[in-house]
Design a protein around this motif. Structure first.
Motif, PDB file in Angstrom:
ATOM      1  N   HIS A  81       0.755  -1.411  -0.256  1.00  0.00           N
ATOM      2  CA  HIS A  81      -0.178   0.082   0.306  1.00  0.00           C
ATOM      3  C   HIS A  81       0.636   1.226   0.056  1.00  0.00           C
ATOM      4  O   HIS A  81       1.478   1.359   0.517  1.00  0.00           O
ATOM      5  CB  HIS A  81      -0.526  -0.049   1.570  1.00  0.00           C
ATOM      6  N   ILE A 113      -5.213  -2.537   0.026  1.00  0.00           N
ATOM      7  CA  ILE A 113      -5.595  -3.080  -1.325  1.00  0.00           C
ATOM      8  C   ILE A 113      -6.655  -4.145  -1.694  1.00  0.00           C
ATOM      9  O   ILE A 113      -6.317  -4.852  -0.849  1.00  0.00           O
ATOM     10  CB  ILE A 113      -4.187  -3.589  -1.920  1.00  0.00           C
ATOM     11  N   THR A 117      -7.376  -3.463  -7.633  1.00  0.00           N
ATOM     12  CA  THR A 117      -6.363  -2.590  -7.642  1.00  0.00           C
ATOM     13  C   THR A 117      -5.242  -3.542  -8.093  1.00  0.00           C
ATOM     14  O   THR A 117      -4.995  -3.092  -9.073  1.00  0.00           O
ATOM     15  CB  THR A 117      -5.983  -2.084  -6.168  1.00  0.00           C
TER      16      THR A 117
END
Length: 353
Positions: A81, A113, A117
């Motif tokens: 992240h 996350i 993504t």
């Protein structure tokens, strides 16, 4: 009223007593002592994993950096992240120990996350020698926003990572707080959900200075002993590191500490939310909370002697934002936080609010 971190408090009594208890006499050095050797079967039993390899170290930065060094080559990418501790708070240690590998931050509310993504990023990469190839994913548990990845979320992210040829690491600096919050077993939150290596944190939850790198895949453990020695993280008097972890795990002490810290955080959150103008950026899922409050209340708390950190608002939930005249702060409850400290903080906030 120091709620700035769970690092600001001392060690728990059982941990300190264990250090004193094992101080007398002689023991083999450099991890050959019976206490250190006993950690492997103990962790194997706790995590229900017969091939688990255990590498004690003194700091979380060493645990994370050394773990990633066996997962990512110098030309590789490690995904995390964008606000992860390994990205923002370890002074380049992961890049140093991987000899130049790159950390690639991904966005997501709450420091988490999302599967889409991760999959979108990995699917969009070119497979050209000019592109650093992704080799590992690291997940923070708790996240930098105090949120937990559920067992299901960990499993989905691990499946995506493994499908793309990545290994998966968990930064478990607050592993116990997350575990208590989820109410699952250590095995369920780690290797059964796809985690390959765990940085098992203890220093924030009662130890003096003790962490452990837990490797669930024997092939990844192969060089770690040499890397740990080369990095200067094999202690000559290793018994004192092992004594901390031994006492930490004994009789569920680590879980009791985490449960208490989580309760104190929940109590803080409930009291603050009764004050007009105060709301939480994210739900309390461990021992951290992130109130958004009037700037005047923030100033009054600080004048009254309360200690805590300002916090960035980059990963706020969709639709949430800081308004004019507001501040966002981070409060952390520790294993030793008392009800009296919580009530003193809340009393100060009520008077100021």
């Amino acid at each position: 009223m120091n709620f700035s971190s769970d690092n600001v408090v001392g060690a728990s009594a059982p941990v300190l007593e264990a250090i004193v208890r094992h101080n007398g006499g002689t023991m083999p050095a450099y991890g050959a002592d019976p206490l250190t050797l006993g950690l492997t079967p103990r962790f194997r039993d706790l995590f229900e994993h017969a091939d688990l390899a255990v590498f004690p170290v003194a700091t979380g930065t060493a645990a994370n950096a050394l773990a990633l060094s066996v997962m990512v080559p110098p030309f590789g990418l490690c995904l995390c992240h964008e606000e992860a501790h390994v990205m923002e708070d370890e002074c380049g240690a992961p890049e140093f120990y991987t000899h130049g590998a790159k950390l690639q931050g991904l966005p997501g509310p709450g420091g988490k996350i999302a599967p889409e993504t991760l999959d979108g990023f990995l699917s969009g990469l070119t497979r050209h020698v000019k592109q650093m190839p992704p080799r590992a994913l690291t997940l923070s548990q708790l996240t930098e926003s105090g949120q937990v990845y559920t067992v299901e979320e960990i499993a989905v992210l691990s499946r995506i990572a493994h499908a793309h040829g990545l290994t998966v690491h968990m930064d478990g600096a607050r592993f116990a707080n997350a575990l208590v919050g989820l109410g699952c077993t250590p095995a369920e939150m780690t290797w059964r959900a796809g985690i390959d290596i765990l940085s098992f944190g203890a220093s924030k939850n009662g130890a003096l200075a003790a962490e452990a790198i837990l490797v669930f895949r024997p092939d990844l453990a192969e060089t770690l002993e040499y890397r740990r020695k080369r990095a200067g993280h094999i202690l000559s008097k290793g018994r004192f590191l092992a004594a901390q972890l031994d006492a930490y795990l004994a009789d569920g002490h680590w879980l009791a500490n985490a449960a208490h810290a989580n309760r104190m955080a929940a109590r803080l959150a409930a009291g603050l939310c009764e004050i007009p103008g105060v709301r939480l950026a994210w739900p309390v899922q461990g021992n951290e909370l992130f109130p958004i409050l009037p700037a005047g209340l923030d100033r009054a708390l600080r004048r009254g002697g309360a200690l805590y950190y300002d916090w960035a608002s980059r990963s706020l939930p969709e639709g949430e934002a800081l308004r004019e005249g507001e501040a966002m702060i981070r409060l952390i409850a520790a294993f030793s936080t008392t009800e009296a400290e919580v009530e003193a903080f809340l009393a100060l906030a009520r008077r100021a609010g």
